[in-house]
Design an enzyme around this catalytic site. Structure first.
Site, short mmCIF file in Angstrom:
data_model
loop_
_atom_site.label_atom_id
_atom_site.label_comp_id
_atom_site.label_asym_id
_atom_site.label_seq_id
_atom_site.Cartn_x
_atom_site.Cartn_y
_atom_site.Cartn_z
N SER A 57 -2.47 0.37 -9.31
CA SER A 57 -3.03 0.11 -10.64
C SER A 57 -4.28 0.95 -10.92
CB SER A 57 -3.34 -1.38 -10.79
OG SER A 57 -4.27 -1.80 -9.82
N GLY B 266 -1.61 0.60 1.40
CA GLY B 266 -0.20 0.24 1.56
C GLY B 266 0.17 -1.06 0.89
N GLU C 227 1.43 8.52 0.98
CA GLU C 227 -0.02 8.62 0.72
C GLU C 227 -0.72 9.30 1.89
OE1 GLU C 227 -0.53 4.72 -2.19
OE2 GLU C 227 -0.87 4.48 -0.06
C1 5RP Z 1 -0.47 1.63 -2.50
C2 5RP Z 1 -1.90 1.61 -2.15
C3 5RP Z 1 -2.88 1.32 -3.25
O1 5RP Z 1 -3.83 2.33 -3.28
C4 5RP Z 1 -3.56 0.01 -2.96
O2 5RP Z 1 -2.56 -0.99 -2.80
C5 5RP Z 1 -4.51 -0.38 -4.09
O3 5RP Z 1 -3.79 -0.72 -5.23
P1 5RP Z 1 -4.47 -1.10 -6.60
O4 5RP Z 1 -5.13 0.14 -7.12
O5 5RP Z 1 -3.31 -1.55 -7.46
O6 5RP Z 1 -5.45 -2.20 -6.36
O7 5RP Z 1 -2.32 1.81 -1.04
O8 5RP Z 1 0.34 1.80 -1.36
#
Ligand code: 5RP
Length: 216
Positions: A30, A94, A102
């Protein structure tokens, strides 16, 4: 101020690091979606390697050129979020299940800028369950080995990663030495990627707060 507004602030601050017409990496989640929205409205043009199918689709919908990592030797910048971060810039990632790509994209980047809101900055990683991507046939074996490290692995049922693998979320770890744990967990057969980003930490954290953006 809401967490989303803080994420937007951090995402906007990352735009200042863009260089015209260079290849960059774009993470998943997000906070990164805020970055993609801001990037679409920004005058600097870039080409982007996506860390997930979801990000690839969002970039394309925003009119941003998506390229294959194999087409470039280095990315000038990688912008991604995190689930938790320390002031030493070690991360847990993750939560969105995209950790393998990533980690690959982060490795290819000259500078890894992590964008997040201030609720995610902690003294010790581990209160957020550590995601680990595993080969499906090794799921239970890896879960048993993780118990030796004091972790309770929970299968994220219904989640199949972009690479066709499964995710274990590991609860109960207090991660005192992130690089050493990352290295040790990487040795378990069947582990594809550990969601600790410590051997290659972020270079910069841009933390959205009520007062503005703090750079660590
Ligand atoms: C996805 C990730 C995201 O960077 C992590 O989950 C943070 O997500 P958000 O920006 O929705 O809080 O590692 O694999």
């Amino acid at each position: 101020m809401s967490a989303l507004e803080k994420k937007r602030r951090a995402a906007a601050a990352a735009l200042r690091r863009l260089e015209e017409n260079t290849p960059i990496g774009v993470g998943t989640g997000s906070t990164v979606n805020c970055f993609i929205d801001a990037l679409a409205a920004h005058p600097v043009r870039v080409r982007a390697v996506a860390s997930s199918e979801a990000t690839s689709a969002r970039l394309a919908a925003a009119g941003i050129a998506v390229i294959d990592l194999n087409e470039v030797s280095e990315l000038t910048l990688y912008v991604d979020g995190a689930d938790q971060a320390t002031r030493r810039r070690h991360l847990i990632k993750g939560g969105g299940g995209a950790l393998t790509r990533e980690k690959i994209v982060a490795e290819a980047a000259r500078e890894f800028v992590c964008i997040l809101d201030d609720t995610k900055v902690v003294d010790t990683l581990g209160s957020f369950p550590l995601p680990i991507e595993v080969i499906p046939m090794a799921r239970n074996l890896v879960a048993r080995r993780l118990a030796r490290f004091g972790g309770r692995a929970v299968w994220r049922q219904g989640c199949v990663t972009d690479n066709g693998n499964h995710i274990l979320d590991v609860h109960g770890l207090a991660i005192a030495d992130p690089p050493t744990l990352e290295s040790a967990l990487n040795q378990i057969p069947g582990v594809v990627t550990v969601g600790l980003f410590a051997e290659r930490p972020a270079d910069v954290l841009l933390v959205g707060t009520d007062q503005g953006v703090v750079e660590i």
